[in-house]
Design an enzyme around this catalytic site. Structure first.
Site, PDB file in Angstrom:
ATOM      1  N   TYR A   7       5.281   4.295  11.344  1.00 14.20           N
ATOM      2  CA  TYR A   7       5.278   2.788  11.360  1.00 14.20           C
ATOM      3  C   TYR A   7       6.009   2.398  10.190  1.00 14.20           C
ATOM      4  O   TYR A   7       6.358   1.006  10.170  1.00 14.20           O
ATOM      5  CB  TYR A   7       4.076   2.128  11.786  1.00 14.20           C
ATOM      6  CG  TYR A   7       2.985   2.268  10.707  1.00 14.20           C
ATOM      7  CD1 TYR A   7       2.917   1.647   9.438  1.00 14.20           C
ATOM      8  CD2 TYR A   7       2.107   3.299  10.887  1.00 14.20           C
ATOM      9  CE1 TYR A   7       1.922   2.014   8.480  1.00 14.20           C
ATOM     10  CE2 TYR A   7       1.101   3.525  10.085  1.00 14.20           C
ATOM     11  CZ  TYR A   7       0.841   2.578   8.789  1.00 14.20           C
ATOM     12  OH  TYR A   7      -0.030   2.802   7.928  1.00 14.20           O
TER      13      TYR A   7
ATOM     14  N   HIS B  68      -2.912   4.100   5.720  1.00 14.04           N
ATOM     15  CA  HIS B  68      -4.145   3.509   5.498  1.00 14.04           C
ATOM     16  C   HIS B  68      -5.460   4.065   5.234  1.00 14.04           C
ATOM     17  O   HIS B  68      -6.074   3.315   4.334  1.00 14.04           O
ATOM     18  CB  HIS B  68      -4.271   2.830   7.103  1.00 14.04           C
ATOM     19  CG  HIS B  68      -5.609   1.923   7.379  1.00 14.04           C
ATOM     20  ND1 HIS B  68      -5.602   0.736   6.995  1.00 14.04           N
ATOM     21  CD2 HIS B  68      -6.864   2.416   7.898  1.00 14.04           C
ATOM     22  CE1 HIS B  68      -6.929   0.403   7.128  1.00 14.04           C
ATOM     23  NE2 HIS B  68      -7.611   1.411   7.806  1.00 14.04           N
TER      24      HIS B  68
ATOM     25  N   ARG C 100       0.820  -1.129  -0.011  1.00 15.04           N
ATOM     26  CA  ARG C 100      -0.047   0.147  -0.043  1.00 15.04           C
ATOM     27  C   ARG C 100       0.891   1.251  -0.150  1.00 15.04           C
ATOM     28  O   ARG C 100       1.526   1.492   0.996  1.00 15.04           O
ATOM     29  CB  ARG C 100      -1.026   0.036   1.317  1.00 15.04           C
ATOM     30  CG  ARG C 100      -1.268   1.118   1.828  1.00 15.04           C
ATOM     31  CD  ARG C 100      -2.330   1.119   2.788  1.00 15.04           C
ATOM     32  NE  ARG C 100      -2.077   0.391   3.906  1.00 15.04           N
ATOM     33  CZ  ARG C 100      -1.183   0.993   5.157  1.00 15.04           C
ATOM     34  NH1 ARG C 100      -1.005   2.191   4.876  1.00 15.04           N
ATOM     35  NH2 ARG C 100      -1.296   0.388   6.272  1.00 15.04           N
TER      36      ARG C 100
HETATM   37  C1  LIG Z   1     -13.806  -6.881  13.010  1.00 17.53           C
HETATM   38  C2  LIG Z   1     -13.101  -5.651  12.871  1.00 17.53           C
HETATM   39  N1  LIG Z   1     -11.922  -5.504  13.766  1.00 17.53           N
HETATM   40  C3  LIG Z   1     -11.293  -4.288  13.760  1.00 17.53           C
HETATM   41  C4  LIG Z   1     -11.453  -3.589  12.697  1.00 17.53           C
HETATM   42  C5  LIG Z   1     -10.482  -2.010  12.678  1.00 17.53           C
HETATM   43  N2  LIG Z   1      -9.591  -2.054  11.577  1.00 17.53           N
HETATM   44  C6  LIG Z   1     -10.012  -1.406  10.357  1.00 17.53           C
HETATM   45  S1  LIG Z   1      -9.174  -1.575   9.033  1.00 17.53           S
HETATM   46  C7  LIG Z   1      -7.892  -2.576  10.040  1.00 17.53           C
HETATM   47  C8  LIG Z   1      -6.599  -3.339   9.433  1.00 17.53           C
HETATM   48  C9  LIG Z   1      -7.058  -4.230   8.229  1.00 17.53           C
HETATM   49  O1  LIG Z   1      -5.872  -4.533   7.732  1.00 17.53           O
HETATM   50  P1  LIG Z   1      -5.726  -5.492   6.537  1.00 17.53           P
HETATM   51  O2  LIG Z   1      -6.781  -6.562   6.424  1.00 17.53           O
HETATM   52  O3  LIG Z   1      -4.447  -5.937   6.161  1.00 17.53           O
HETATM   53  O4  LIG Z   1      -6.420  -4.732   5.064  1.00 17.53           O
HETATM   54  P2  LIG Z   1      -5.822  -3.501   4.488  1.00 17.53           P
HETATM   55  O5  LIG Z   1      -6.475  -2.427   5.362  1.00 17.53           O
HETATM   56  O6  LIG Z   1      -4.400  -3.206   4.505  1.00 17.53           O
HETATM   57  O7  LIG Z   1      -6.475  -3.394   3.122  1.00 17.53           O
HETATM   58  C10 LIG Z   1      -8.633  -2.832  11.384  1.00 17.53           C
HETATM   59  C11 LIG Z   1      -7.925  -3.503  12.427  1.00 17.53           C
HETATM   60  C12 LIG Z   1     -12.674  -3.671  11.872  1.00 17.53           C
HETATM   61  N3  LIG Z   1     -12.823  -2.778  10.997  1.00 17.53           N
HETATM   62  N4  LIG Z   1     -13.298  -4.776  12.054  1.00 17.53           N
END
Ligand SMILES: Cc1ncc(C[n+]2csc(CCOP(=O)(O)OP(=O)(O)O)c2C)c(N)n1
Length: 383
Positions: A278, A269, A265
């Protein structure tokens, strides 16, 4: 049904056709044995074009957050090949189960960009018709779409629809229970589901090393009896070939497939995140040199499939689309607050009805004070 373990195992190295400098590389022995074929130039031109348009859409969406026109936008710049190629590997009747990060994929699917951004502007649960577009609303809770995709694929299968369900998911989300339930169900019921994990190395600020001890996320499929693969997610030719093979496998009734795409990415985020806290500039620079658009464009130009004039044409088209998106996002949205309570459950719960009534009372109060502003001012002065 038992599967031969060798059939399930991913290639030891991510499948790759194009090196970062845009030159062809030899396919590994294992990848060749799986029969991955270098896509036709017309297919790669379509991927390149969709990536150029998608990236411009992505940049425009990021700009809209800065102008206060969009509440939040999770960029997928750098993941362009993973956003575009899987969609182009689908047939029209197939379904897509995306997350908040997959807006570029939805635009590639042909959904109106304003409709795609409606959820992220906070106007409604979903700005497009999921049935008509065969695209589920973008999930914010992590990994719920893994279960939806497995169940829907099962339903499609039982109805005899010749359709595949594509689930797009992040690396962090593979730690969620729903991911495991989805894969397990998909495997046991032999559903035509294709899971694409976009391993972009971080779950917000959590690096992959703190997320899992698995040597690759693709290995997670084996425990469930799901055929697995890993691919260079910044090589558009490889992503297309692997996703086409995965969809074929699922469509032929051979069961689900899990593909891990190694990518990065490039942006934070979301616009609410400070990625410099980070990750290092060196790391980001290293991935800048792996850009999927540059990689494919270099090959297409070198092989005489693309010239400057065509590049200019597509760039101009991307600018036009971005201007149209900006203009339409600059209009004040017409929203009906009470519609937020629709389509939450087939039968609304008592709690939902109570909340709806509260909002209704509040709206009525606002409407009454708008009708008699003098009264309000008088009350204010006597307080
Ligand atoms: C069940 C749940 N727990 C926590 C969150 C908070 N949260 C939103 S995005 C994220 C990180 C997700 O990372 P990844 O799966 O690697 O996807 P990316 O954003 O990198 O595409 C978190 C922990 C959430 N949306 N849903």
């Amino acid at each position: 049904m038992t599967s031969d373990i060798a059939d399930l195992l991913p290639c030891p190295e991510p499948v790759r056709f194009l090196a970062p400098d845009g030159t062809r590389v030899e396919l590994s022995e294992q990848a060749a044995a799986r029969g991955y074929a270098f896509p036709e130039p017309e297919e790669l031109l379509a991927v390149w074009r969709a990536m150029v348009l998608g990236r411009r859409f992505d940049a425009q969406s990021t700009a809209l957050t800065k102008q206060g026109r969009l509440a939040v936008y999770p960029s997928s710049r750098g993941q362009d090949a993973c956003q575009v190629a899987p969609i182009l590997a689908l047939e029209e009747q197939d379904w897509v189960f995306p997350t908040y990060r997959d807006s570029m994929a939805l635009v590639t699917r042909g959904i109106d960009p304003v409709g795609v951004l409606t959820l992220l502007r906070g106007d409604w649960h979903c700005g497009y018709d999921p049935q008509a577009t065969r695209t589920a609303p973008q999930c914010t809770p992590l990994a719920t779409q893994a279960v939806h995709a497995a169940g829907s694929a099962h339903a499609l299968d039982r109805r005899g629809a010749d359709a595949v369900a594509l689930c797009l998911i992040g690396d962090g989300a593979t730690s969620e229970g729903d991911f495991h339930e989805g894969l397990n169900f998909a495997a046991v019921f032999n559903t035509p589901t294709v899971y694409l994990v976009q391993n972009n190395k971080y779950a917000i600020s959590v690096p992959l090393a703190k997320q899992t001890k698995a040597p690759t996320l693709a290995y997670k499929g084996i425990g469930y009896g799901v055929r697995s693969e890993q691919v260079d997610g910044n090589d558009p030719a490889a992503v297309l070939a692997v996703m086409q093979a995965a969809c074929r496998h699922a469509r032929e009734g051979k069961g689900p497939v899990l593909v891990e795409a190694h990518t990065y990415r490039m942006e934070a985020h979301t616009n609410a995140d400070d990625a410099t806290r980070y990750r290092t500039p060196d790391e980001v620079d290293e991935w800048t040199g792996q850009d999927p658009i540059v990689r494919l464009q270099t090959w297409l130009v070198a092989e005489g499939h693309l010239d400057e004039e065509q590049i200019e044409q597509v760039r101009a088209e991307a600018e036009e689309q971005a201007a149209d998106l900006r203009d339409r996002m600059n209009l004040e949205p017409v929203v009906e607050p009470l519609s937020l309570f629709e389509h939450v459950y087939a039968e609304p719960t008592p709690q939902l009805l109570e909340q709806r009534a509260m909002v209704q009372t509040e709206l009525a109060g606002q409407a009454a004070s708008a009708d008699s502003p003098g009264q309000d001012a008088m009350e204010e002065s006597t307080r």
